[in-house]
Enzyme design. Structure first.
Site: not given
Length: 319
Positions: A18, A49, A94, A184, A247, A307
């Protein structure tokens, strides 16, 4: 080829990737060159996306404020067309509810059909900057399940259907949807979230791709709960290797997920060594991928975030 057909016909697990559409200013060749390292591993498809347009208010000379559209990224349809111009790979754009009316989404479906694209991932999308909760666009869809229904009912023109070789009653698009193994953040509990996911599947979704996770037990438990709830479509795990020490605090905040203590401790121990952190993240994701493959997942989906080196290292070792 539809993703549902790829899943049905694949004799072994496969990778997919993706990408995020580039910021304006990058050239087509620069974009395609950034994808080139992945093509060695023959990904079955590349997801692209979608990002809703934002607005900003600018003060005019008379002191009033005017509203201006801000488009920072190339749109997903343009990126898909660019990929198709060089690479023999399926593209999966998407499509999100936010920022578009039902009529505008139908127009996007026409554009995708014109390009010969067979697959879509249908998502509600995030709230706009400054919003605490998602606000539907007037005249648009409020939930991903509604978007799935809209895509499911799309027929296209007779010319499009002939060019795709579709029978009269055959579905035009294959539809994927997203899921959250750790729920979610807006859902009260995982059970409610899975019921919402089932609504998307019942509306016509063909398969599911999960949000990234860092503990495979989370994925296995989630799949078990989905099967118990009557969800039978393939559930593809989504992975992303950590690449920076930052991260471990940014991703939980941005995506409402957990990072295992063992991984956070190891990264924290080496936080001043960028190369070491990079290797730790890559090795952890490689371990996840190998374990998932051993457990018979149909595919593994990788979130590249622009990346390639760590992803290609993992693909080289696992596929």
């Amino acid at each position: 080829m539809k993703v549902s057909e790829i899943l049905a016909n694949s004799t072994k697990p496969y990778p997919s990737i993706e990408i995020v559409p580039p910021l304006r200013g990058i050239t087509k060749n620069e974009l395609l060159d950034s994808i080139a390292p992945f093509m060695e591993f023959c990904p079955k498809y590349i997801n692209v996306t979608s990002h809703r347009d934002e607005f900003e208010y600018r003060q005019e000379a008379d002191g009033s404020f005017s509203r201006h559209l801000v488009r920072n990224r190339i749109n997903e349809t343009t990126v898909c067309a660019a990929i198709m111009s060089r690479y023999d790979v399926e593209v999966v754009p998407h499509l999100i509810c936010g920022g578009s009316t039902v009529e505008e989404i139908q127009s996007r479906l026409d554009n995708l059909a014109f390009l010969g694209i067979d697959n879509i991932v249908a998502l509600r999308g995030d709230s706009m900057s400054g919003e605490k909760r998602f606000t539907p666009t007037p005249g648009g869809y409020s939930y991903a399940s509604e978007l799935v229904e809209g895509i499911r009912s799309y027929q296209g023109s007779n010319a499009y259907r002939r060019s795709h070789g579709l029978e009269a009653d055959e579905r035009f698009f294959c539809i994927g949807v997203g899921a959250y193994p750790e729920k979610h953040f807006e859902a009260a509990n995982i059970e409610t979230d899975i019921l919402n996911l089932k609504r998307k599947v019942d509306a016509g979704a063909d398969y599911i791709i999960t949000q990234m996770f860092f503990d495979n037990r989370t994925y296995y438990d989630f799949v078990d709960k989905c099967r118990a709830a009557g969800i039978t479509v393939p559930i593809i795990p989504g992975l992303k290797p950590l690449s920076t020490a930052r991260q471990i605090s940014v991703l939980p905040e941005a995506f409402s997920l957990d990072i295992p203590l063992e991984l956070t401790q190891e990264i924290t121990k080496h936080k001043d060594n960028k190369d070491a952190v990079y290797q730790i993240g890559t090795q952890w994701c490689t371990m996840q991928c190998k374990d998932l493959l051993q457990h018979g997942v149909p595919a593994v989906h990788f979130y590249t975030m622009g990346k390639s080196r760590n992803i290609t290292d993992i693909l080289r070792e696992c596929f």
